[in-house]
Scaffold this motif. Structure first.
Motif, mmCIF file in Angstrom:
data_model
loop_
_atom_site.group_PDB
_atom_site.id
_atom_site.type_symbol
_atom_site.label_atom_id
_atom_site.label_comp_id
_atom_site.label_asym_id
_atom_site.label_seq_id
_atom_site.Cartn_x
_atom_site.Cartn_y
_atom_site.Cartn_z
ATOM 1 N N ALA A 117 18.724 19.324 28.465
ATOM 2 C CA ALA A 117 19.024 20.662 27.963
ATOM 3 C C ALA A 117 18.880 21.729 29.035
ATOM 4 N N SER A 118 18.337 21.333 30.192
ATOM 5 C CA SER A 118 18.079 22.303 31.249
ATOM 6 C C SER A 118 18.199 21.636 32.611
ATOM 7 N N PRO A 152 11.648 24.172 25.516
ATOM 8 C CA PRO A 152 13.106 24.096 25.717
ATOM 9 C C PRO A 152 13.527 23.420 27.011
ATOM 10 N N LEU A 205 13.534 19.417 27.001
ATOM 11 C CA LEU A 205 14.302 18.672 26.004
ATOM 12 C C LEU A 205 15.425 17.849 26.620
ATOM 13 N N LYS A 264 10.140 24.704 16.645
ATOM 14 C CA LYS A 264 10.159 25.735 17.688
ATOM 15 C C LYS A 264 9.206 25.386 18.822
ATOM 16 N N GLY A 304 10.677 22.995 21.122
ATOM 17 C CA GLY A 304 11.710 23.561 21.979
ATOM 18 C C GLY A 304 13.046 23.799 21.322
ATOM 19 N N ASP A 305 13.158 23.489 20.029
ATOM 20 C CA ASP A 305 14.414 23.682 19.310
ATOM 21 C C ASP A 305 14.101 24.420 18.016
ATOM 22 N N SER A 306 15.013 24.429 17.078
ATOM 23 C CA SER A 306 14.747 25.076 15.787
ATOM 24 C C SER A 306 15.456 24.308 14.683
#
Length: 365
Positions: A135-136, A242, A245, A326, A329-331
């Motif tokens: 994700a990053s 985040p 991930l 959260k 790292g996500d929702s």
């Protein structure tokens, strides 16, 4: 009277479990290391050319000073080999290990991963799958923050991509719940599993522990069984948020998803006894919440008190899902929780029972 006691016991177990997970997740990551150690990223691939064409550029452009990417080409029938052959010439960091045959005594994924680990030039190895996407660009760097003594295993989280539909909502709900559980338990000092889509450990630990020797022939378990066997409160850390991930592609049919989860759950029978008891009590109490407690709300003498317990449990579950997702790292859309909570009980009843009694599991259907 016995039914009433059972109902309150079931809800009390659920409430206590959710409170423990919420308190654990409030801790967050453990202290970080500023030393950037060299890392070997390993991906095992069987007929994954299309996915690799997307994944490899994302891995090679990671913002990290010293790392290599090893792709284990596991007896592919598509164009994976040709693609990797050219890509390894174009990119210095990229290496290929090729599997042309598999011994009968070991499953394909475990054999491929073992060869990848043998080829790794660095002690810290970071694992993911071909159908996953960091994700990053700081994924390796963020996971590295837990690479410090005496840590030997680092657990990361890998949620599924968000798509329309009930199936996708349930897959993401189940994934978040699983992540909140194994990350939360690790933070409480009881690590019991990890997912190979986002998992790091030391090469030295792998070979000192004789790799997958204790479960060579078990279908699956190259991630969670290894962690379950070798993780301790002292040697295990988590890395969440985040930047840490790795996103995964979800199944698009109920049939494929249920088979995948049945395969995963079937590995649980080889967990440590204490972990099986802990997870079994939690899962069984979840099922009983809907099969026994819910009907009791309509005819038991203390129905109003029982309803209060039921509402408290639901509120805690929604809090844990909202806060936990959260924190990882996500929702997640917490308003979907009541329906998915109900579905989860029957999903676990069916897949869990099947996984408990079926001895031989096929990798694909």
């Amino acid at each position: 009277m016995a039914v009433t006691i059972l109902d309150f016991a079931v809800l009390s177990i659920q409430i206590l479990y959710f409170i423990c997970l919420w308190l654990a997740l409030r801790k967050g990551d453990l202290p970080s290391s500023r030393v950037q150690l060299p890392v070997s990223v390993i991906v095992c691939a069987h007929d994954e050319e299309e996915n690799l064409r997307e994944l490899i550029p994302l891995l090679l452009t990671q913002d990290y000073p010293q790392f290599e990417v090893i792709v284990v080409e596991d007896r592919c029938n598509d164009g994976t080999y040709d693609y990797l052959l050219q890509a390894t010439k174009d990119y210095e960091r990229l290496r290929m290990v090729r599997v042309t045959h598999k011994p009968e005594h070991i499953t394909g994924k475990k054999f491929a991963l073992t060869l990848g680990l043998k080829a790794a030039r660095h002690d810290w190895v970071l694992l993911t799958d071909a159908d996953c996407r960091p994700a990053s660009s700081r994924w390796i760097a963020h996971m590295n923050e837990s690479f410090k003594e005496p840590t030997e295993i680092v657990l990361g989280f890998s949620p599924y991509d968000k798509n329309p539909g009930l199936l996708n909502a349930f897959i993401r709900f189940e994934s978040f719940l699983t992540g909140i559980q194994f990350i939360g338990m690790a933070l409480l000092g009881r690590p019991y599993m990890g997912v190979g889509r986002n998992l790091a450990y030391r090469k030295e630990l792998f070979f000192k522990a004789k790799g997958f020797n204790s479960h060579l022939g078990v279908t699956g378990g190259d991630d969670d069984l290894f962690v379950n066997e070798h993780a301790t409160p002292e040697n295990t850390a988590v890395r969440i948020g985040p930047a840490s991930l790795v996103m995964s592609k979800p199944k698009v049919t109920w049939r494929d998803f249920l088979h995948q989860k049945f395969r995963h759950l079937s590995v649980g029978r080889w967990y440590k006894f204490s972990d099986k008891v802990l997870l079994g009590v939690f899962s069984f109490s979840w099922i009983l919440t809907w099969l026994v407690v819910l009907p009791g709300l309509f005819f038991l003498p203390l129905a109003k008190v029982l309803l209060a317990f039921f509402v408290i449990r639901m509120a805690l579950l929604m809090t844990v899902i909202h806060f936990g997702s959260k924190k990882l790292g996500d929702s997640f859309e917490v308003w979907k929780t009541p329906l998915l909570d109900f579905m989860y009980a029957f999903y676990y009843l069916v897949t869990g029972a099947k996984a408990l009694f079926v001895k031989k599991v096929k990798w694909k259907i």
